[in-house]
Scaffold this active site. Structure first.
Site: not given
Ligand code: NAD
Length: 254
Positions: A17-18, A63, A148, A151, A155, A184, A186-187
């Site tokens: 994802g991001i 982790d 949420r 969550y 945040k 966004v 993403t997975p």
């Molecule tokens: P994602 O699930 O696609 O990717 C997150 C990655 O973090 C995964 O590859 C996972 O393996 C890794 N991860 C999870 N726990 C972990 C740990 N304990 N140690 C190391 N790695 C770990 O998520 P995303 O959608 O790309 O989100 C990324 C960030 O953006 C997050 O903090 C999320 O809260 C924030 N965010 C996402 C959105 C959205 O809509 N996608 C919106 C607002 C904020």
């Protein structure tokens, strides 16, 4: 403009994802990218794609919620100019149906994980004449989002801990900001729709897309471009701020 040449950049959760989009863009802009991930195969894949294009990217399994693992790893990486605290997990629920175990899980990854990274990295940045920190918050840091509870708590903590770090380390030439995305694609999003709304995936996807006034979800690449700006020297006057990237969610939803 926006060159990160020879800067050492740590990105947590860069296997998906991001985080993946940020790691890929930062490597392309010349950074030496270090991805810290639970999912080492995904991190390796992101890093390998960058290396194939001639850029520098490395993957490490850890982790973020484990302080010792993170301390050992940062010691091994040695130099850090940029830290992006991106790893995070989702949770759906209100205060009544959020179990203590789920609350702890979200807290441990999203809050303690960012703390562990900051705790380990800030001394290296101080010793290195400064650095840039970018933390992934969310619109949930500043707007009430339905269902949420845990969550949003996590945040909100990201937002306020960023202000604290920005204030405490200004004299050490460390800048610290947050990005607050709305939805966004993403997975992370696909995963929680599948888990929480089985059988209603298409309907919920549509609803979540429409919750941004612009009519769609953001892309990881759009977030990565904002991250690049904030982590580059061009943003040298910016610290202690939050940047919504939200298709109008916060100001235009009425
Ligand atoms: P994602 O699930 O696609 O990717 C997150 C990655 O973090 C995964 O590859 C996972 O393996 C890794 N991860 C999870 N726990 C972990 C740990 N304990 N140690 C190391 N790695 C770990 O998520 P995303 O959608 O790309 O989100 C990324 C960030 O953006 C997050 O903090 C999320 O809260 C924030 N965010 C996402 C959105 C959205 O809509 N996608 C919106 C607002 C904020």
């Amino acid at each position: 403009m926006f060159s990160l040449k020879n800067k050492s950049a740590i990105i947590t959760g860069g296997g998906s994802g991001i985080g993946k989009a940020i790691a890929t863009l930062f490597a392309k802009q010349g950074a030496i990218v270090h991805i810290i991930e639970l999912n080492i195969d995904a991190a390796e894949e992101t890093a390998a794609q960058s290396r194939k294009s001639g850029f520098a990217a490395y993957a490490y399994q850890a982790d973020v919620s484990n302080q010792q693992q993170i301390a050992d790893l940062i010691e091994k990486i040695g130099q850090v100019n940029i830290l992006v605290n991106n790893a995070g997990i989702a949770h759906v629920g209100n205060v009544e149906n959020t179990s203590e175990a789920d609350f702890d899980r979200v807290f441990n990854v999203n809050v303690r994980g960012a703390y562990n990274m900051l705790h380990a990295v800030v001394p290296f940045m101080k010793a290195n004449d400064g650095g840039v920190i970018l933390n992934l918050a969310s619109i949930a840091s500043s707007v009430g989002i339905t269902d949420r509870f845990a969550y949003s708590m996590s945040k909100g903590a990201i937002y306020s801990m960023s202000l604290s770090v920005a204030r405490d380390y200004m004299a050490d030439n460390i800048r610290c900001n947050t990005i607050s995305p709305a939805r966004v694609h993403t997975p992370f999003v696909d995963g929680f729709i599948a888990k929480n709304y089985p059988g209603k995936e298409a309907e919920i996807f549509e609803k979540l897309s429409k919750s941004q006034p612009i009519g769609r979800m953001g892309t990881p690449e759009e977030v990565a471009h904002l991250a690049l700006y904030l982590c580059s020297d061009e943003a040298s006057f910016i610290t202690g701020n939050d940047y919504p990237i939200d298709g109008g969610f916060i100001k235009l939803n009425n």
